[in-house]
Enzyme design. Structure first.
Site: not given
Ligand code: AGP
Length: 608
Positions: A2, A27, A75, A101-102, A481, A485, A488, A504, A603
């Site tokens: 949020c 966000r 959110w 937010n929370g 990674e 990428k 997501e 395996h 984010k």
């Molecule tokens: C990565 O592209 C994602 N946005 C997500 O995995 C992110 O790395 C993860 O939520 C950790 O976020 P942070 O680095 O802000 O702790």
């Protein structure tokens, strides 16, 4: 997560709030709302969907007259995205408005108690409990009511609160969810993050846990939960507004990919002096560093993947055992932390709930925590025993790129520093490593220049159903990674596998034409990787290889090759990730996905 924006001052509040919320769209959210005091009552407007809907509903804020107000992008955590559940939430008399937010973790028992006292609820949210609880404690003293509520609620919150009979004030509170306050000649602001108010002020205060802010037209005061006034230092933000804008790129993600040479430079340069690694932020002497017997790296998502790379690099160069954990696992598995262990938490946002909790758990057990963090002044940055900032600047795209690359760079610095103090690295090869480190930004720049070639290749896979990433050793870390990428932002299913593990089980999924991305940057493992490529090709796979220019044998073994310039094998992930980022990006663009704000994602995951 949020987003919260609040304003009180000499200007109309609604347009400022809408503008601020638009800077927080990154966000992630699914509805938005505003509450503005119009001189008599608190006016509320809410809208599901993009912020544009709320903007249109209020004619850019024109139809909500008033000099003080709060706004929110939601959110959803408790309750579906709809107008009843979106914020602000009000008490029944509509004299108190709250944005949050929370997560209020004990909202159910509190809601029951309030209902037993006759309170009527209209939403499914935890936040509405706060509005009624404030009403319950309110006896014309906002601060007193707020502090009473804070003593009753558990969980995480950043709150903006209006009291209709105190129209000269806005209140804000923070616990675990980020919140800043800002001041200018035209009034005072609250926001979840700096970009929301950067257009209006560079003078901000980072609100700490359990602090209450009282904002007026001409200034603000800070209080503890015991209603004692406290003083705080202002921070001057030196980002330029563009830094948080797209600067002509189609997406923030592409802009941030192209900022990687700079973020790697900005992260390593200040820590290399006279050809030595100097990391003052560690707050540890060389002797204390040399005495570290074990490292625990704890993080989430891409930050976790950086930690996996860190394990290979630190163990390889400094011969210190490294255990890497996903934060959401670490915090609940009752980890064994041995004496002389150092915990390292990695986080771009510095607000990820699980990572924050893992840090606190480690500190509660008496262990020092080093934070590798990007957002200045974030919770992890302020609460860790030492903080090594990745100077990547504001990262807006949900999918991290430049902050991730900066995290790798920070880990390389740490690995070399540890190796030197533990004498597993001699001076001369420390200089060689530093030389290779300094060359990375230019090599990244070179690889970014291949975006056209990668885009053409990626366009062939916009219809792909499954894509596999395989690698051995440090190339397995980068496969994790690369796979994240892709999935997501393009929503294409993908898995990363240790190449030796494929046979395996998972190799049964390889069909005619399945794309397998094979990363092979470790000379000692070239041959092994070619064997794995032969295995998957025998089952019909199409193989994209990402390998070093010297590895000519790969040309024959694979179907499509991306070559990387020569660097130290320990730093190869910083180069291999570039074509993988570009690949994921262009598959997503080819599918017309919302690259910067992928569905279901935020984010910063500030809730569990
Ligand atoms: C990565 O592209 C994602 N946005 C997500 O995995 C992110 O790395 C993860 O939520 C950790 O976020 P942070 O680095 O802000 O702790």
């Amino acid at each position: 997560m949020c987003g919260i924006v609040g304003y009180i001052g000499s200007r109309q509040a609604a347009p400022i709030i809408l503008d601020g919320l638009s800077k927080l769209e990154y966000r992630g959210y699914d509805s938005a709302g505003m509450a503005v005091f119009d001189g008599e009552h608190i006016q509320i407007r809410k809208a599901v969907g993009r912020l544009k809907v709320l903007e249109n509903l209020t004619h850019g804020g024109e139809t909500m007259k008033g000099y003080m107000g709060i706004g929110h992008t939601r959110w959803a955590t408790h309750g579906a995205p709809n107008n009843m559940n979106s914020h602000p939430h009000l008490n029944t008399a509509q004299t108190i408005a709250v944005v949050h937010n929370g997560i209020i973790e004990n909202y159910i028992p509190l809601k029951k108690k309030l209902m037993d006292k006759g309170y009527q609820f209209v939403s499914e949210t935890d936040t509405e409990v706060l509005a009624h609880l404030l009403d319950y404690y309110y006896k014309d003293n906002p601060l007193e009511a707020i502090t009473k509520v804070l003593h009753r609620v558990e969980g995480s919150y950043a709150l903006g609160i209006l009291f209709a009979d105190h129209p000269e004030e806005i209140y804000a509170v923070r616990k675990d969810s980020p919140l800043i306050a800002g001041v200018s000649a035209e009034g005072c602001f609250i926001a979840s993050d700096v970009p929301a108010i950067l257009k209006y002020t560079r003078t901000v205060y980072y609100v700490d846990n359990q602090e209450v802010v009282k904002l007026g037209k001409d200034g603000m005061k800070f209080y503890s939960v015991d209603e004692e006034e406290i003083t705080k230092e202002a921070v001057r933000i030196d980002w330029d507004a563009d830094a948080a804008e797209k600067a002509g790129y189609e997406h923030f993600m592409l802009k941030e990919m192209y900022e990687q040479p700079k973020t790697v430079t900005d992260t390593i340069s200040p820590r290399i002096r006279d050809d030595k690694i100097v990391i003052e932020e560690l707050k540890m002497t060389d002797e204390e560093l040399a005495a570290v017997k074990k490292l625990h790296i704890v993080a989430c998502g891409s930050a976790y993947h950086a930690g996996v790379t860190g394990k290979y690099v630190i163990e390889g160069l400094a011969r210190v055992p490294v255990e890497v954990d996903v934060a959401s696992e670490f915090r609940y598995r009752n980890p064994i932390l041995e004496e002389d262990s150092l915990v390292i938490v990695i986080s771009q946002s510095g607000e990820t709930a699980d990572t924050l909790a893992a840090m606190r758990e480690s500190q509660a057990r008496g262990f020092k925590v080093l934070g590798i963090v990007n957002v200045v002044g974030s919770s992890i940055a302020r609460e860790a025993d030492a903080c090594l900032y990745t100077w990547a600047g504001p990262e807006i795209a949900v999918a991290t790129t430049k902050a991730y690359s900066a995290q790798l760079a920070a880990l390389y610095l740490l690995a070399i520093k540890l190796g030197v103090v533990r004498k597993t690295i001699h001076e001369e090869n420390a200089s060689e490593l530093i030389r290779d480190l300094r060359r990375l930004p230019d090599q990244i720049e070179l690889l970014l220049g291949q975006k056209g070639k990668i885009q053409r290749f990626a366009n062939r896979y916009v219809g792909a159903k499954d894509i596999f990433f395989i690698g051995r050793g440090i190339d397995y870390a980068i496969s994790l990674e690369g796979s994240l990428k892709l999935k997501e932002i393009s929503y294409v299913h993908s898995e990363a596998y240790a190449a030796g593990e494929l046979k395996h089980g998972t190799i049964s999924l390889i069909e005619e034409g399945t794309l397998v991305v094979a990363v092979s940057t470790q000379p000692k493992l070239y041959q092994k990787m070619i064997s794995n490529i032969v295995e998957v090709k025998a089952r019909g796979a199409f193989v994209m290889a990402v390998t070093n220019e010297e590895n000519k044998a790969m040309e024959k073994a694979s179907d499509y090759c991306v070559y990387l310039p020569e660097t130290n094998p320990y730093f190869a992930n910083s180069l291999a990730i570039i074509p993988l980022q570009l690949f994921g990006y262009y598959v997503a663009v080819g599918k017309g996905c919302d690259v910067d704000k992928p569905r279901n994602l935020a984010k910063s995951v500030t809730v569990e």
